[in-house]
Design a protein around this motif. Structure first.
Motif, short mmCIF file in Angstrom:
data_model
loop_
_atom_site.label_atom_id
_atom_site.label_comp_id
_atom_site.label_asym_id
_atom_site.label_seq_id
_atom_site.Cartn_x
_atom_site.Cartn_y
_atom_site.Cartn_z
N ARG A 159 3.37 -4.85 3.76
CA ARG A 159 2.34 -4.54 3.59
C ARG A 159 2.04 -3.30 3.96
O ARG A 159 2.79 -2.88 5.13
N VAL A 160 1.46 -2.69 2.68
CA VAL A 160 1.59 -0.82 3.17
C VAL A 160 -0.20 -0.88 2.52
O VAL A 160 -0.98 -1.20 1.58
N PHE A 161 -0.78 0.00 3.09
CA PHE A 161 -1.99 1.19 2.06
C PHE A 161 -1.30 2.40 2.10
O PHE A 161 -0.85 3.07 2.75
N VAL A 162 -2.57 3.08 1.57
CA VAL A 162 -2.56 5.09 1.23
C VAL A 162 -3.37 5.51 2.36
O VAL A 162 -4.04 4.54 2.18
N GLN A 163 -3.19 6.46 3.78
CA GLN A 163 -3.54 6.71 4.34
C GLN A 163 -4.28 8.77 3.08
O GLN A 163 -3.08 8.97 3.81
N PRO A 164 -5.29 8.47 3.17
CA PRO A 164 -5.18 9.92 2.63
C PRO A 164 -4.68 11.43 4.19
O PRO A 164 -5.81 10.48 5.08
N ASN A 165 -4.55 12.48 3.55
CA ASN A 165 -4.69 13.33 4.73
C ASN A 165 -5.97 14.17 5.45
O ASN A 165 -7.23 13.58 4.78
#
Length: 539
Positions: A375-381
């Motif tokens: 299970r994944v998601f993108v965390q902006p820089n």
């Protein structure tokens, strides 16, 4: 309708639009009407609408990750609780909590966030300080015993929104179930380490990422540890329970939803109430006051006394949630398409006769096979940790060990875009023969000219240990030349040692090569930071 707010007023477009709407509604101005006519009819001809004063920008002198927590707390002494809580955070604005330091502290102070364990870079010292502050304040966002008010993190802080969220429906609160493409060892036989190149398939998810972003991974606990914990409380592994994510068996709930690493205060108190001998009571009391030793986990607590009468429901209610782990993304979508790559160091060590495992790293290395799901998601820089907007700007990248990850992405991005800017990488690890991560790729970049310079430091190959900061000092004149030509300086990796050593080396180089005083060198570095030319992704 013309604007009610003067163009000289200190507002951005969104603020100006909101204020125009507010005052229009207040005075009953309709679309197409002349606001001056309405104001004249109301007897307000020639009246200038009051412009709210802009709030003075608040200074956070403790917002410096190089300061020890005791110094940060001293700087925040006398400030409101939300600012003292902010000072207790790691000051990295890394987003691992789903917030930045300021908004996480404010959410706890307001009672909107009950999970006090989200600041992973701050670790135990942050958790203990947050508990202490809330206790002094009379509770705040947590119950009196320091246990989070709820087992779920709201994470609705706007951190991602402030950096621009993907159009994908998937996020931290709704992770995408992705397939694992590969988990390939990067170390050669004979290495003391096991570092993995992990590739994950994002096809069909709509998830987009930029270089410098991180991937959030929701881990699963090791099945062996889950079984030992269930056995210790004498429960049935298939017992139906309700976890924060819904009804499931006790085994699945403990695997997916609860932290079995550092025990919560509520669990310590629950076991303390069942302890019968003075020594165990003293030990548990000291843990509550000072925190548990490093590596001491939930099973260790359960083994201190007989917990067979602890019901499954009581046990689950005493646990902290299993938080996602953030990994720097090691790929550019311009190069790999709908995939995302990570560089993950597998964590395994022995303590008190039992093997301890990093929950996410061993999951990605061992427990999820090719085609399995994560299970994944993108965390902006955060803070400008990405390639310069001008493709001709030089880059200096310092990334030993797994800190190499984002710089692979930077290089892929610049390669795909045919960016003309020079690129300098400083990489280090233990042994060149065993631990030269991505050696083939990096040497190929050096041969093609994409990497203008590649300097390595393998600390265990000689009689004297050599690190990336030593290579910086050896090339001080060249590094200063690059900085003076406008280069951006990036660091990724361990915050407590490597990043601090690199920072000291950088200050020294600026002072010596620039022939500056200590104060002038610090001012030079601060200007680099303020201009987003010195950016760190450290943990």
């Amino acid at each position: 309708m013309s604007s009610l707010i003067p163009e000289t007023a200190p507002f951005n477009e969104d603020q100006r639009a909101w204020l125009n709407g507010f005052f229009s509604g207040l005075m009953g101005i309709q679309d197409g009407q002349n606001p001056n006519a309405v104001m004249g009819a109301a007897g307000l001809s020639g009246t200038t609408l009051p412009i709210p004063e802009t709030a003075e920008e608040e200074d956070f002198p403790w917002h410096d990750d190089s300061l020890p927590i005791v110094d940060r707390m001293e700087l925040a002494d006398g400030k409101p609780i939300q600012r003292r809580l902010m000072a207790a955070m790691a000051q990295l604005d890394c987003g691992s909590c789903g917030y930045i330091c300021q908004t996480y502290a404010e959410a706890i102070a307001a009672g909107d966030e009950g999970n006090l364990t989200l600041c992973s870079p701050g670790g135990k010292e942050t958790k203990q300080m947050v508990k202490k502050l809330l206790k002094e304040e009379g509770g705040g966002g947590a119950s009196a015993n320091g246990k989070p008010a709820s087992n779920g993190s709201t994470a609705s802080n706007g951190f991602a929104a402030s950096n621009g969220e993907s159009a994908s429906p998937f996020s931290r609160s709704n992770p995408y179930v992705a397939s694992l493409i590969e988990s390939r060892s990067l170390n050669q036989e004979g290495s003391a380490k096991d570092t993995r190149h992990v590739a994950i398939d994002l096809a069909g998810s709509g998830l987009q990422y930029e270089v410098g972003d991180a991937l959030g991974v929701f881990p699963r606990n090791c099945g062996e540890l889950v079984a030992q914990v269930i056995d210790r409380i004498g429960a049935d592994s298939e017992l139906p329970v309700t976890s924060p994510t819904g009804p499931k068996s006790l085994r699945v709930a403990l695997s997916d939803d609860y932290c079995l690493k550092e025990p919560s205060d509520e669990l310590l108190e629950s076991v303390l109430g069942r302890a019968t001998d003075a020594e165990t009571k003293t030990t548990l009391t000291s843990f509550l006051e000072d925190g548990v030793p490093d590596g001491f986990d939930v099973l260790d607590v359960l083994e201190l006394t007989d917990c067979s009468e602890l019901t499954a429901t009581e046990f689950l209610e005493a646990l902290d949630p299993l938080n996602p782990r953030l990994y720097s993304i090691a790929s550019s979508m311009k190069s790999v398409g709908d995939e995302v790559h990570l560089t993950v160091g597998k964590v395994v060590y022995e303590r008190e006769g039992r093997v301890r495992k990093g929950v996410a790293s061993t999951m990605l290395a061992d427990r999820v096979t090719e085609g399995g799901t994560v299970r994944v998601f993108v965390q902006p820089n955060h803070g400008g940790f990405t390639v310069p907007s001008d493709p001709s700007t030089p880059m200096i990248m310092v990334g030993p060990g797994t800190g190499i990850a984002p710089f692979l992405a930077f290089l892929q991005e610049r390669d795909a875009a045919k960016s003309p800017g020079d690129n300098w990488l400083l990489f280090g690890d233990q042994h060149e023969a065993f631990d030269f991560l991505y050696e083939k790729e990096l040497k190929s970049y050096a041969e093609s000219g994409l990497l203008s310079r590649l300097d390595t430091a393998f600390s265990r190959d000689g009689d004297v240990k050599v690190y990336v900061q030593d290579r910086m000092r050896e090339q001080a004149a060249e590094l200063w030349k690059w900085l003076e030509s406008g280069a951006h300086f990036y660091v990724c990796g361990d915050a407590s040692r490597m990043a601090a050593d690199v920072d000291r080396a950088l200050v020294s180089i600026v002072e010596n090569e620039g022939q500056l005083s200590a104060a002038e060198a610090k001012a030079y570095i601060k200007k680099l930071v303020d201009d987003k030319r010195y950016v760190r992704d450290v943990y």
